[in-house]
Write a protein that holds these residues in place. Structure first.
Motif, PDB file in Angstrom:
ATOM      1  N   SER A 520       0.813  -1.225   0.000  1.00 39.39           N
ATOM      2  CA  SER A 520       0.000   0.000   0.000  1.00 39.39           C
ATOM      3  C   SER A 520       0.842   1.269   0.000  1.00 39.39           C
ATOM      4  CB  SER A 520      -0.926   0.007   1.216  1.00 39.39           C
ATOM      5  OG  SER A 520      -0.175   0.045   2.421  1.00 39.39           O
ATOM      6  N   GLY A 521       2.130   1.133   0.263  1.00 39.75           N
ATOM      7  CA  GLY A 521       3.007   2.296   0.221  1.00 39.75           C
ATOM      8  C   GLY A 521       3.108   3.055   1.526  1.00 39.75           C
ATOM      9  N   THR A 522       2.479   2.576   2.578  1.00 41.87           N
ATOM     10  CA  THR A 522       2.634   3.252   3.869  1.00 41.87           C
ATOM     11  C   THR A 522       4.031   3.038   4.441  1.00 41.87           C
ATOM     12  OG1 THR A 522       1.703   1.357   5.063  1.00 41.87           O
ATOM     13  CG2 THR A 522       0.179   3.089   4.395  1.00 41.87           C
ATOM     14  N   LYS A 523       4.733   2.038   3.916  1.00 39.46           N
ATOM     15  CA  LYS A 523       6.153   1.830   4.206  1.00 39.46           C
ATOM     16  C   LYS A 523       6.904   1.840   2.876  1.00 39.46           C
ATOM     17  CE  LYS A 523       6.060   0.811   8.741  1.00 39.46           C
ATOM     18  NZ  LYS A 523       6.838   1.555   9.779  1.00 39.46           N
ATOM     19  N   ASP A 524       8.026   2.555   2.838  1.00 38.08           N
ATOM     20  CA  ASP A 524       8.854   2.620   1.636  1.00 38.08           C
ATOM     21  C   ASP A 524       9.737   1.387   1.590  1.00 38.08           C
ATOM     22  OD1 ASP A 524      11.111   3.130  -0.103  1.00 38.08           O
ATOM     23  OD2 ASP A 524      10.532   5.243  -0.121  1.00 38.08           O
ATOM     24  N   ILE A 525       9.521   0.526   0.628  1.00 33.52           N
ATOM     25  CA  ILE A 525      10.209  -0.760   0.619  1.00 33.52           C
ATOM     26  C   ILE A 525      11.715  -0.617   0.410  1.00 33.52           C
ATOM     27  CG2 ILE A 525       9.866  -1.223  -1.847  1.00 33.52           C
ATOM     28  CD1 ILE A 525       9.325  -4.191  -0.962  1.00 33.52           C
ATOM     29  N   ASP A 526      12.156   0.324  -0.419  1.00 32.90           N
ATOM     30  CA  ASP A 526      13.589   0.498  -0.621  1.00 32.90           C
ATOM     31  C   ASP A 526      14.251   1.086   0.617  1.00 32.90           C
ATOM     32  OD1 ASP A 526      13.974  -0.516  -3.244  1.00 32.90           O
ATOM     33  OD2 ASP A 526      13.035   1.284  -4.075  1.00 32.90           O
ATOM     34  N   ALA A 527      13.609   2.048   1.241  1.00 31.31           N
ATOM     35  CA  ALA A 527      14.201   2.719   2.395  1.00 31.31           C
ATOM     36  C   ALA A 527      14.127   1.877   3.669  1.00 31.31           C
ATOM     37  CB  ALA A 527      13.510   4.065   2.621  1.00 31.31           C
ATOM     38  N   GLU A 528      13.103   1.016   3.756  1.00 31.68           N
ATOM     39  CA  GLU A 528      12.874   0.334   5.032  1.00 31.68           C
ATOM     40  C   GLU A 528      13.031  -1.191   4.968  1.00 31.68           C
ATOM     41  OE1 GLU A 528       9.707   2.101   7.493  1.00 31.68           O
ATOM     42  OE2 GLU A 528       9.186   3.293   5.730  1.00 31.68           O
ATOM     43  N   TRP A 529      13.496  -1.704   3.836  1.00 29.63           N
ATOM     44  CA  TRP A 529      13.661  -3.152   3.701  1.00 29.63           C
ATOM     45  C   TRP A 529      14.665  -3.718   4.706  1.00 29.63           C
ATOM     46  CZ3 TRP A 529      11.139  -7.079   1.591  1.00 29.63           C
ATOM     47  CH2 TRP A 529      11.799  -8.303   1.431  1.00 29.63           C
ATOM     48  N   ASP A 530      15.801  -3.078   4.862  1.00 26.52           N
ATOM     49  CA  ASP A 530      16.819  -3.581   5.784  1.00 26.52           C
ATOM     50  C   ASP A 530      16.298  -3.620   7.213  1.00 26.52           C
ATOM     51  OD1 ASP A 530      18.554  -3.919   3.690  1.00 26.52           O
ATOM     52  OD2 ASP A 530      19.686  -2.074   4.068  1.00 26.52           O
ATOM     53  N   ASP A 531      15.564  -2.589   7.597  1.00 24.23           N
ATOM     54  CA  ASP A 531      14.981  -2.587   8.951  1.00 24.23           C
ATOM     55  C   ASP A 531      13.939  -3.695   9.097  1.00 24.23           C
ATOM     56  OD1 ASP A 531      16.530  -0.473   9.801  1.00 24.23           O
ATOM     57  OD2 ASP A 531      15.020   1.053   9.318  1.00 24.23           O
ATOM     58  N   TYR A 532      13.207  -3.946   8.040  1.00 24.71           N
ATOM     59  CA  TYR A 532      12.228  -5.038   8.048  1.00 24.71           C
ATOM     60  C   TYR A 532      12.919  -6.388   8.266  1.00 24.71           C
ATOM     61  CZ  TYR A 532       9.446  -8.682   5.654  1.00 24.71           C
ATOM     62  OH  TYR A 532       8.806  -9.840   5.315  1.00 24.71           O
ATOM     63  N   ILE A 533      14.026  -6.616   7.575  1.00 22.99           N
ATOM     64  CA  ILE A 533      14.772  -7.865   7.744  1.00 22.99           C
ATOM     65  C   ILE A 533      15.281  -7.981   9.180  1.00 22.99           C
ATOM     66  CG2 ILE A 533      16.820  -9.166   7.028  1.00 22.99           C
ATOM     67  CD1 ILE A 533      14.575  -9.164   4.973  1.00 22.99           C
ATOM     68  N   LYS A 534      15.783  -6.881   9.719  1.00 24.82           N
ATOM     69  CA  LYS A 534      16.235  -6.885  11.113  1.00 24.82           C
ATOM     70  C   LYS A 534      15.074  -7.191  12.061  1.00 24.82           C
ATOM     71  CE  LYS A 534      19.978  -3.552  10.330  1.00 24.82           C
ATOM     72  NZ  LYS A 534      20.446  -2.147  10.576  1.00 24.82           N
ATOM     73  N   GLY A 535      13.903  -6.688  11.714  1.00 22.71           N
ATOM     74  CA  GLY A 535      12.721  -6.953  12.540  1.00 22.71           C
ATOM     75  C   GLY A 535      12.356  -8.432  12.558  1.00 22.71           C
ATOM     76  N   LEU A 536      12.475  -9.077  11.400  1.00 21.91           N
ATOM     77  CA  LEU A 536      12.216 -10.519  11.333  1.00 21.91           C
ATOM     78  C   LEU A 536      13.182 -11.292  12.227  1.00 21.91           C
ATOM     79  CD1 LEU A 536      11.672 -10.982   7.483  1.00 21.91           C
ATOM     80  CD2 LEU A 536       9.905 -11.200   9.246  1.00 21.91           C
ATOM     81  N   GLU A 537      14.451 -10.912  12.183  1.00 20.16           N
ATOM     82  CA  GLU A 537      15.446 -11.612  13.001  1.00 20.16           C
ATOM     83  C   GLU A 537      15.248 -11.315  14.481  1.00 20.16           C
ATOM     84  OE1 GLU A 537      17.408 -13.995  12.202  1.00 20.16           O
ATOM     85  OE2 GLU A 537      16.626 -13.840  10.159  1.00 20.16           O
ATOM     86  N   LYS A 538      14.834 -10.105  14.795  1.00 16.98           N
ATOM     87  CA  LYS A 538      14.562  -9.750  16.185  1.00 16.98           C
ATOM     88  C   LYS A 538      13.431 -10.609  16.746  1.00 16.98           C
ATOM     89  CE  LYS A 538      13.564  -5.780  19.169  1.00 16.98           C
ATOM     90  NZ  LYS A 538      13.255  -4.317  19.215  1.00 16.98           N
ATOM     91  N   LEU A 539      12.500 -10.991  15.864  1.00 17.20           N
ATOM     92  CA  LEU A 539      11.385 -11.851  16.286  1.00 17.20           C
ATOM     93  C   LEU A 539      11.748 -13.334  16.179  1.00 17.20           C
ATOM     94  CD1 LEU A 539       8.429  -9.900  14.625  1.00 17.20           C
ATOM     95  CD2 LEU A 539       9.020  -9.984  17.055  1.00 17.20           C
ATOM     96  N   GLN A 540      13.026 -13.611  16.001  1.00 14.07           N
ATOM     97  CA  GLN A 540      13.589 -14.969  16.014  1.00 14.07           C
ATOM     98  C   GLN A 540      13.139 -15.822  14.818  1.00 14.07           C
ATOM     99  OE1 GLN A 540      14.157 -16.808  20.032  1.00 14.07           O
ATOM    100  NE2 GLN A 540      12.620 -15.309  20.670  1.00 14.07           N
ATOM    101  N   LEU A 541      13.195 -15.211  13.640  1.00 15.89           N
ATOM    102  CA  LEU A 541      12.896 -15.969  12.434  1.00 15.89           C
ATOM    103  C   LEU A 541      13.832 -17.158  12.272  1.00 15.89           C
ATOM    104  CD1 LEU A 541      11.425 -16.349   9.714  1.00 15.89           C
ATOM    105  CD2 LEU A 541      13.059 -14.750   8.699  1.00 15.89           C
ATOM    106  N   SER A 542      15.110 -16.983  12.586  1.00 14.31           N
ATOM    107  CA  SER A 542      16.071 -18.082  12.440  1.00 14.31           C
ATOM    108  C   SER A 542      15.696 -19.270  13.317  1.00 14.31           C
ATOM    109  CB  SER A 542      17.481 -17.596  12.788  1.00 14.31           C
ATOM    110  OG  SER A 542      17.923 -16.622  11.871  1.00 14.31           O
ATOM    111  N   LYS A 543      15.268 -18.988  14.546  1.00 18.27           N
ATOM    112  CA  LYS A 543      14.836 -20.066  15.444  1.00 18.27           C
ATOM    113  C   LYS A 543      13.592 -20.760  14.887  1.00 18.27           C
ATOM    114  CE  LYS A 543      15.945 -21.366  18.886  1.00 18.27           C
ATOM    115  NZ  LYS A 543      16.693 -22.598  19.247  1.00 18.27           N
ATOM    116  N   TYR A 544      12.681 -19.994  14.371  1.00 19.53           N
ATOM    117  CA  TYR A 544      11.456 -20.526  13.769  1.00 19.53           C
ATOM    118  C   TYR A 544      11.787 -21.494  12.634  1.00 19.53           C
ATOM    119  CZ  TYR A 544       6.886 -20.240  11.343  1.00 19.53           C
ATOM    120  OH  TYR A 544       5.693 -20.525  10.717  1.00 19.53           O
TER     121      TYR A 544
END
Length: 557
Positions: A520-544
């Motif tokens: 929807s564009g409420t988040k800029d995918i180019d500007a915020e993709w890296d933070d999104y990936i960090k967010g996934l890891e913070k929520l323990q995606l690797s453990k999942y």
């Protein structure tokens, strides 16, 4: 024309005494104490006969609320089974978007019903670990002759329903449906294509151009619509497949088997990012209806039924779920599937659900149920041809009948039955349609009588339509070898389930919210993709991923 569904043969009630089971207080062990052998002998009739009990009994059932079933309590199929079996059900229900939460509340300190159907509690947590579900393997042996036969005919049932502790807590449902193995379909309104003078799009760029042209000539129209709870009614997976395999109905973060043969997710991959950018382009040009990610399937149906046929593209496992083939047949006929579209990398694939066909968690009994034998004998009827046809289509002689000599099935072999009433997904109170348990093998489904030259645009031609569309537009586009693939069913141990219980909830919520925000564009995918990936890891995606990969390795390697 009558709707497709059930009929009822009245069988006389025996006796006037009503015995009350868990419905009178649920969790109390004292209130729900198991019957003695002497009491069972007095209560139950011979296995395989009806009624099931010599006196009426009452039990409680959890069942999902769906738009096309008005009221389970007064439904004709419910009443028919009550008269046939001497068993009355009291229902506790929840809407599709609240099912999991409601089940967890009932099991974790609430008053659980006697049985759950269609949606059942987490087997590892509430069965293996906490012992709140009843192991039923011995009861199956003693009370379910039809289900035992089904397990012999479909040996995979036993493996799919056996929990990690070796017990069975669930009855399976079988639906070996050809068109369901390619259920991730996109439908286009061919009337609008003809008006625009445009062909069915075959690439992402062509798809975008068709949407743009449609909005030019029909500014108030909807180029792409969907829902958040209907059967394959989210447009994201179909469009994402031009970039990376999207498993579709799997909840975020979308587990898959990666090219190395290990469990992985797609939501942190560069290809997924490119797919989201394409979806954002469509959204920014006004092609994706703004309510697609928030509206339910009923609201989508209302949108599709509006005057003027406002929707160009709509995703759905079957078009009959979003347009009624009886009351709105002209519009219904205008929609045909489109084949998968090709992305810039040359990827063009249809998601193939090769492990589909057995629902392994479809009917579970809670530990304090007073009459588990009665519950299993009740569901055992669904594993007969008569039981499946009655629960799905209606009554013999009115909605279906056994095939006559010379009638031919969908696969060209002799037919076994004929459906007499046209399919309709409008609200009705005659049957349970697809939210119960049934036994539909590939042979059974193909045994439906057809006729040469049947009109696939008619309500009666729904199976032929789905077979045709699947064969022509999806089977020819297999997932590439050595690419991402669909996972088979994975059973977690109680410890594994506990370990990722919170992780999975938080990951699903986060990945879903960010998916919609990027589209929807409420988040800029180019500007915020890296933070999104960090967010996934913070929520323990690797453990999942690690937990699921260990479970997959244990079961399949």
């Amino acid at each position: 024309m009558k709707k497709r569904w059930m009929k009822w043969l009245a069988l006389g009630l025996m006796g006037s005494l009503t015995l009350t089971a868990c419905s009178n207080g649920g969790g109390s062990k004292e209130a729900n104490a198991q019957l003695t052998e002497e009491e069972k002998n007095a209560l139950y009739t011979e296995v395989g006969t009806y009624p099931i009990t010599n006196e009426p009994i009452t039990m409680t059932m959890f069942q999902r609320i769906v738009p096309n079933i008005i009221d389970y309590s007064t439904n004709e199929f419910t009443k028919y089974m009550e008269e046939k079996t001497n068993i009355t059900w009291k229902f506790e229900s929840a809407t599709s978007d609240a099912v999991t939460e409601k089940i967890n509340l009932l099991m974790a300190g609430g008053t659980p019903p006697d049985v759950f159907i269609f949606d059942t509690p987490d087997e590892a947590k509430f069965g293996v670990k906490e012992g709140l579900l009843l192991p039923i393997e011995d009861l199956i042996e003693e009370n379910m002759p039809n289900y035992k036969k089904a397990m012999e005919e479909v040996p995979a049932i036993k493996g799919r329903t056996t929990a990690t502790d070796g017990h069975i807590y669930n009855i399976a449902t079988v639906n070996q449906c050809y068109h369901c193995t390619y259920a991730q379909k996109m439908w286009v309104n061919t009337m609008w294509l003809e008006k625009m003078g445009m062909d069915v799009p075959t690439t992402t760029e062509e798809f975008k151009e068709v949407c743009r042209k449609f909005l030019e000539i029909n500014p108030k129209g909807v180029a792409i619509a969907g829902s958040n709870d209907g059967w394959f009614q989210d447009p994201t997976p179909f469009l994402m497949n031009a970039f990376i395999l999207d498993p579709g109905y799997d909840t975020d973060p979308k587990l898959v088997l990666n090219p190395e043969g290990n469990v992985d997710v797609i939501v942190n991959k560069d290809e997924y990012k490119e797919g989201l950018k394409f979806l954002n382009e469509l959204y920014e040009m006004g092609a994706i209806y703004e309510g697609t990610f928030t509206q339910n399937s009923g609201q989508l149906r209302n949108l599709m039924a509006q005057e003027g046929e406002p929707v160009l593209f709509v995703p759905a496992g079957t078009i009959s779920d979003v347009i009624d083939s009886v009351s709105n047949n002209e519009t219904y006929r205008h929609y045909k599937t489109i084949a998968p579209i090709e992305g810039a990398s040359g990827l063009r694939q249809a998601t193939y659900y090769k492990h589909a066909g057995i629902g392994a968690t479809s009917f579970a009994i809670t530990k304090d149920c007073k009459y588990p034998e009665a519950a299993l004998r009740w569901i055992d009827y669904m594993f007969t041809l008569e039981g499946t046809l009655t629960s799905q289509f209606g009554f013999e002689g009115e909605d279906w009948k056994y095939a006559e000599e010379g009638q031919v099935g969908l696969d060209g072999r002799p037919a076994t039955y004929e459906i007499l009433t046209a399919y309709s997904s409008e609200p009705q109170n005659k049957d349970w349609q697809d939210v119960g348990v049934s036994y539909r093998t590939a042979d059974m489904r193909m045994g439906a009588a057809t006729e040469e030259g049947r009109d696939v645009g008619s309500p009666e031609g729904i199976e032929e339509l789905l077979l045709q569309e699947t064969k022509n537009n999806y089977e020819p586009y297999p997932q590439p070898e050595g690419n991402y693939d669909i996972l088979p069913a994975i059973k977690l141990t109680a410890e594994e389930s506990t370990e990722i219980q919170t992780i999975s909830v938080e990951l699903e919520k986060y990945a879903e919210e960010m998916r919609v925000a990027f589209i929807s564009g409420t988040k800029d995918i180019d500007a915020e993709w890296d933070d999104y990936i960090k967010g996934l890891e913070k929520l323990q995606l690797s453990k999942y991923i690690e937990v699921y990969n260990n479970a997959y390795t244990r079961q399949y390697k």
